[in-house]
Design an enzyme around this catalytic site. Structure first.
Site, PDB file in Angstrom:
ATOM      1  N   SER A  38       0.816  -1.208   0.000  1.00  0.00           N
ATOM      2  CA  SER A  38       0.000   0.000   0.000  1.00  0.00           C
ATOM      3  C   SER A  38       0.855   1.265   0.000  1.00  0.00           C
ATOM      4  O   SER A  38       0.366   2.327  -0.335  1.00  0.00           O
ATOM      5  CB  SER A  38      -0.945   0.015   1.203  1.00  0.00           C
ATOM      6  OG  SER A  38      -0.264   0.363   2.363  1.00  0.00           O
ATOM      7  N   LYS A  87       0.998   4.575   6.841  1.00  0.00           N
ATOM      8  CA  LYS A  87       0.429   5.467   5.824  1.00  0.00           C
ATOM      9  C   LYS A  87       1.070   6.844   5.961  1.00  0.00           C
ATOM     10  O   LYS A  87       1.790   7.112   6.914  1.00  0.00           O
ATOM     11  CB  LYS A  87      -1.095   5.605   6.025  1.00  0.00           C
ATOM     12  CG  LYS A  87      -1.872   4.313   5.881  1.00  0.00           C
ATOM     13  CD  LYS A  87      -2.157   3.976   4.443  1.00  0.00           C
ATOM     14  CE  LYS A  87      -2.941   2.691   4.327  1.00  0.00           C
ATOM     15  NZ  LYS A  87      -2.163   1.495   4.531  1.00  0.00           N
TER      16      LYS A  87
END
Lengths: 162, 178
Positions: A38, A87
């Protein structure tokens, strides 16, 4: 008698090392692996490579909970507290961000996180802004494998900010 | 014994001593983070369970880590709006529970019903008239839970355990079980 003494000495030594190690990783920072794609291309750029990237995670930022746009952070998944995600912070409290359902204002004490690889990332676009209290630390460097040792830049994404 | 030897001895002794002090602090840190710690509870939001002037309580870190908390437990949770603060509340519902709550108890009886989303808990103060809780900031992610309060240790008159559930009819306890 001699063996027993030696065993207890070794045990004491390992206990001390363990205590010091846990304290240092909890309070100051440690190394942890990154799984999944990701955050590609920042971490794990090639799909299907054998080695995961290992990163250095610093925890001094948790004293004051001061973060800025573009920091890469590790936090526990708001939908499942046992999982951790990595993230990039895209917006802080008070910012406006455009999402699928329209423009969202990030509430007080929260931040908006998104993966660098937006095609395969489960992030704030699905679960909304996350409280800063969920953050475990800030990623500063890639430390392993050796050919990928580098500093993580604080990159400010342009698109998306309204 | 030469001067150098004496100095080497002193330095070695000082290193040994400071390492054992460091070990002591590390042991405290590990106990505080992984087993149990103390906390000061203050303010009107948890009346009548805790009084206004502040009480010192024991906090159990194991049950939150392994998901062993449920409705009725008093927990310490990191405030979702000011991450540097921690607040004491009671869990009213876990993920998937249907919660009916009074929106504004001082002015009206209007109620609202929501379903707690996945991975979240619904927390409320016991004194619903003066508390800032999930009715204001919504359900909180489970990851913000810091520990379960299980024993009051100070003041000595209040020494004792904290019940798992409030009494039936307690205004703070409004779970609709399905």
């Amino acid at each position: 008698m001699g063996t027993q003494n030696m065993i207890s000495n070794v045990f004491k030594k390992y206990l001390a090392i363990g205590l010091v190690g846990i304290t240092v990783t909890d309070r100051y920072g440690g190394v942890c692996p990154i799984r999944g794609s990701s955050m590609s291309p920042t971490f794990n750029p090639s799909v299907g490579s054998f080695t995961d990237d290992y990163v250095f995670l610093e925890k001094f930022c948790l004293d004051k909970y001061k973060f800025s746009h573009g920091d890469v952070v590790i936090f526990s998944d708001p939908t499942n507290y046992k999982e951790r995600c990595v993230k990039r912070i895209v917006a802080m409290e008070g910012d406006y961000i455009s999402n699928v359902g329209g423009v969202v204002k990030v509430p007080e004490g929260h931040c908006w996180v998104e993966g660098d690889n937006s095609a395969s990332s489960f992030d704030s676009r699905s679960f909304g802004p996350i409280p800063l209290g969920l953050i475990h630390g800030r990623v500063t460097h890639i430390v392993w494998p050796p050919q990928r040792i580098r500093k993580i830049d604080r990159r400010i994404p342009q698109e998306g900010l309204a | 014994m030469s001067l150098f030897q004496r100095w080497a001895y002193i330095v070695k002794e000082a290193l040994d001593k400071s390492f054992s002090v460091a070990k002591f602090f590390c042991a405290i840190h590990v106990t505080n983070t992984y087993l149990f710690s103390t906390a000061m509870v203050q303010g009107p939001s948890m009346l009548p369970t805790f009084n206004l002037n502040g009480e010192i309580v024991l906090l159990d870190r194991i049950s939150t880590r392994y998901g062993k908390v449920g409705p009725g437990d008093v927990i310490i949770v990191r405030s979702p709006e000011t991450p540097r603060k921690v607040v004491t509340k009671r869990i009213i519902g876990m993920e998937g529970d249907t919660i009916t709550y009074i929106v504004d108890p001082t002015n009206s009886d209007r109620t609202e019903t929501i379903v707690v989303p996945k991975g979240h808990v619904w927390v409320e103060g016991d004194n619903i008239y003066n508390t800032y809780d999930s009715r204001n900031f919504g359900p909180v992610p489970y990851g913000l839970l810091q520990g379960k309060v299980f024993w009051k240790i100070w003041p000595t008159s209040a020494f004792g355990s904290i019940g798992r559930r409030p009494q039936i009819g307690d205004p703070a306890f409004k779970v609709v079980e399905q």
